[in-house]
Design an enzyme around this catalytic site. Structure first.
Site, mmCIF file in Angstrom:
data_model
loop_
_atom_site.group_PDB
_atom_site.id
_atom_site.type_symbol
_atom_site.label_atom_id
_atom_site.label_comp_id
_atom_site.label_asym_id
_atom_site.label_seq_id
_atom_site.Cartn_x
_atom_site.Cartn_y
_atom_site.Cartn_z
ATOM 1 N N GLN A 58 -7.533 -2.249 -0.659
ATOM 2 C CA GLN A 58 -8.445 -3.387 -0.742
ATOM 3 C C GLN A 58 -9.462 -3.443 0.403
ATOM 4 O O GLN A 58 -10.639 -3.715 0.195
ATOM 5 C CB GLN A 58 -7.627 -4.680 -0.785
ATOM 6 C CG GLN A 58 -8.344 -5.850 -1.412
ATOM 7 C CD GLN A 58 -7.383 -6.988 -1.706
ATOM 8 O OE1 GLN A 58 -6.919 -7.661 -0.793
ATOM 9 N NE2 GLN A 58 -7.078 -7.202 -2.973
ATOM 10 N N HIS A 93 -10.660 -5.832 8.454
ATOM 11 C CA HIS A 93 -11.525 -5.791 7.277
ATOM 12 C C HIS A 93 -12.835 -5.042 7.532
ATOM 13 O O HIS A 93 -13.692 -4.995 6.652
ATOM 14 C CB HIS A 93 -11.866 -7.214 6.811
ATOM 15 C CG HIS A 93 -10.706 -7.964 6.239
ATOM 16 N ND1 HIS A 93 -9.653 -8.385 6.999
ATOM 17 C CD2 HIS A 93 -10.441 -8.378 4.974
ATOM 18 C CE1 HIS A 93 -8.787 -9.030 6.242
ATOM 19 N NE2 HIS A 93 -9.242 -9.030 5.002
ATOM 20 N N ASP A 149 -10.340 -1.399 4.469
ATOM 21 C CA ASP A 149 -10.063 -0.247 5.321
ATOM 22 C C ASP A 149 -8.832 -0.416 6.194
ATOM 23 O O ASP A 149 -7.989 0.470 6.300
ATOM 24 C CB ASP A 149 -11.280 0.058 6.202
ATOM 25 C CG ASP A 149 -12.007 -1.203 6.655
ATOM 26 O OD1 ASP A 149 -11.340 -2.158 7.095
ATOM 27 O OD2 ASP A 149 -13.245 -1.240 6.538
ATOM 28 N N GLY A 150 -8.694 -1.568 6.853
ATOM 29 C CA GLY A 150 -7.586 -1.778 7.769
ATOM 30 C C GLY A 150 -6.238 -1.899 7.091
ATOM 31 O O GLY A 150 -5.200 -1.868 7.758
ATOM 32 N N PHE A 151 -6.243 -2.017 5.752
ATOM 33 C CA PHE A 151 -4.981 -2.140 5.017
ATOM 34 C C PHE A 151 -4.391 -0.775 4.646
ATOM 35 O O PHE A 151 -3.308 -0.705 4.061
ATOM 36 C CB PHE A 151 -5.171 -2.935 3.724
ATOM 37 C CG PHE A 151 -5.642 -4.356 3.937
ATOM 38 C CD1 PHE A 151 -5.714 -4.924 5.205
ATOM 39 C CD2 PHE A 151 -6.012 -5.140 2.856
ATOM 40 C CE1 PHE A 151 -6.147 -6.223 5.386
ATOM 41 C CE2 PHE A 151 -6.444 -6.444 3.030
ATOM 42 C CZ PHE A 151 -6.513 -6.988 4.304
ATOM 43 N N GLU A 205 0.813 -1.214 0.000
ATOM 44 C CA GLU A 205 0.000 0.000 0.000
ATOM 45 C C GLU A 205 0.849 1.269 0.000
ATOM 46 O O GLU A 205 0.520 2.254 -0.669
ATOM 47 C CB GLU A 205 -0.960 -0.008 1.194
ATOM 48 C CG GLU A 205 -2.109 -0.997 1.066
ATOM 49 C CD GLU A 205 -1.698 -2.432 1.387
ATOM 50 O OE1 GLU A 205 -2.484 -3.354 1.108
ATOM 51 O OE2 GLU A 205 -0.579 -2.618 1.932
#
Length: 327
Positions: A85, A132, A87-89, A63
């Site tokens: 891909q 996620h 939110d938490g990423f 990211e």
């Protein structure tokens, strides 16, 4: 010939991206699995086949690299649209977004622009695992130099993604993933509102309900239940989290005298906190009760089986409505 079409939110985003790609050959899409696969949620399905792999790029799982590359492309005159891909990423790219992307225009005294869009599927209601189902909007709304928006309907998704891509400033584009499959009418010919305008969704006289993203649907459900019990709730969709269009909110509160803000994100130091404080400052003498907030709890998002206990539902919103009316 009708210019209105019924489609789910994901397809509306796809149509908006397609139109942006076709209109401006400097627009390109970047992200993990967005090409041949069409993205985890199929938002970019078919776009690589139509525009080629130099306009719709499958990137490595990195990211920070995605956003860093987008910054360089923007400096070179492109308008990159990055998909995160889940939110938490987004947090591996947080440094690039908050210390580079958000500040470069100011650092160069306005001589360069950063037309970068960061698409982030966010929020709960899909029964996913850790990282996620998060709601990171406050981090970005707090960061000067970023615009932050979130559509709640297919029509808004179609027009807002195009407006975000056309912006000369970086835009965090938050997509409520639980609403990807919710259908609605899309006017393909005429936008209803500019990018940063709040929207009056439902008229009422007793209490103003305000929220953004997926929570707008929950507010409408609560308003329908309240109406059956004799309480009239007005509903406003924030749409833009930074900047915030307070006009419709303040007008509504001055009519109803009461307001409840609902969000999936934790309540501490949140968008709801900011809206509540501003309404208290700017419409104090119109209020018949304190502005109340309903939110996720100040704890990490729980396992899927417990998400229904964490996320605000119509009952929790109605409890706040009852408290507001009791003053």
């Amino acid at each position: 010939m009708s210019t209105t079409e019924t489609m789910p939110l994901a397809k509306a985003l796809n149509a908006g991206l397609r139109r942006a790609l076709a209109t401006n050959d400097r627009v390109l899409l970047m992200g993990e699995d967005i090409g041949a696969l069409g993205g985890v949620f199929r938002v970019t399905e078919g776009l690589q086949a139509e525009f080629g792999d130099r306009r719709v790029l499958d990137t490595p799982l990195a990211e920070s690299g995605i956003v860093g590359t987008a910054i360089g492309l923007a400096m070179s005159g492109y308008r990159p649209v990055c998909e995160i891909q889940f939110d938490g990423f987004v947090f591996p790219a947080f440094d690039q977004i908050t210390t580079q992307l958000a500040k470069l225009t100011n650092r160069h005294e306005g001589t360069i622009s950063m037309p970068v869009v960061i698409r982030i599927p966010y929020g709960g209601h899909i029964g996913a695992v850790e990282h996620h189902q998060e709601s990171p909007e406050t981090y970005f709304a707090h960061t000067a130099g970023l615009r932050v928006v979130s559509p709640s309907t297919p029509n808004d998704a179609y027009w807002m993604i195009q407006d975000a891509i056309a912006s000369s400033d970086p835009v965090i584009f938050l997509e409520p993933k639980s609403k990807y499959w919710q259908k609605g009418e899309v006017d393909l010919a005429e936008r209803a509102l500019p990018l940063h305008a709040s929207r009056l969704v439902r008229r009422g006289t007793d209490v103003t309900l305000v929220g953004h993203g997926a929570m707008v649907t929950t507010l409408l459900q609560a308003a329908a239940l309240a109406e059956a019990e004799g309480t009239s709730c007005e509903v406003i969709d924030l749409r833009s989290l930074s900047p915030i269009d307070y006009g419709p909110i303040l007008d509504s509160v001055r009519r109803t005298g009461r307001m409840v803000y609902a969000q999936e994100a934790p309540g501490n130091v949140s968008v709801g906190s900011e809206v509540a404080a501003t309404v208290m400052e700017r419409a104090f003498y119109a209020l018949e009760a304190p502005v109340l907030r309903v939110s996720g709890f100040d704890a990490p998002f729980p396992p899927a089986k417990l998400e229904s206990l964490y996320l605000p539902d119509p009952d929790r919103i109605l409890e706040a409505v009852d408290r507001a009316l009791a003053y």
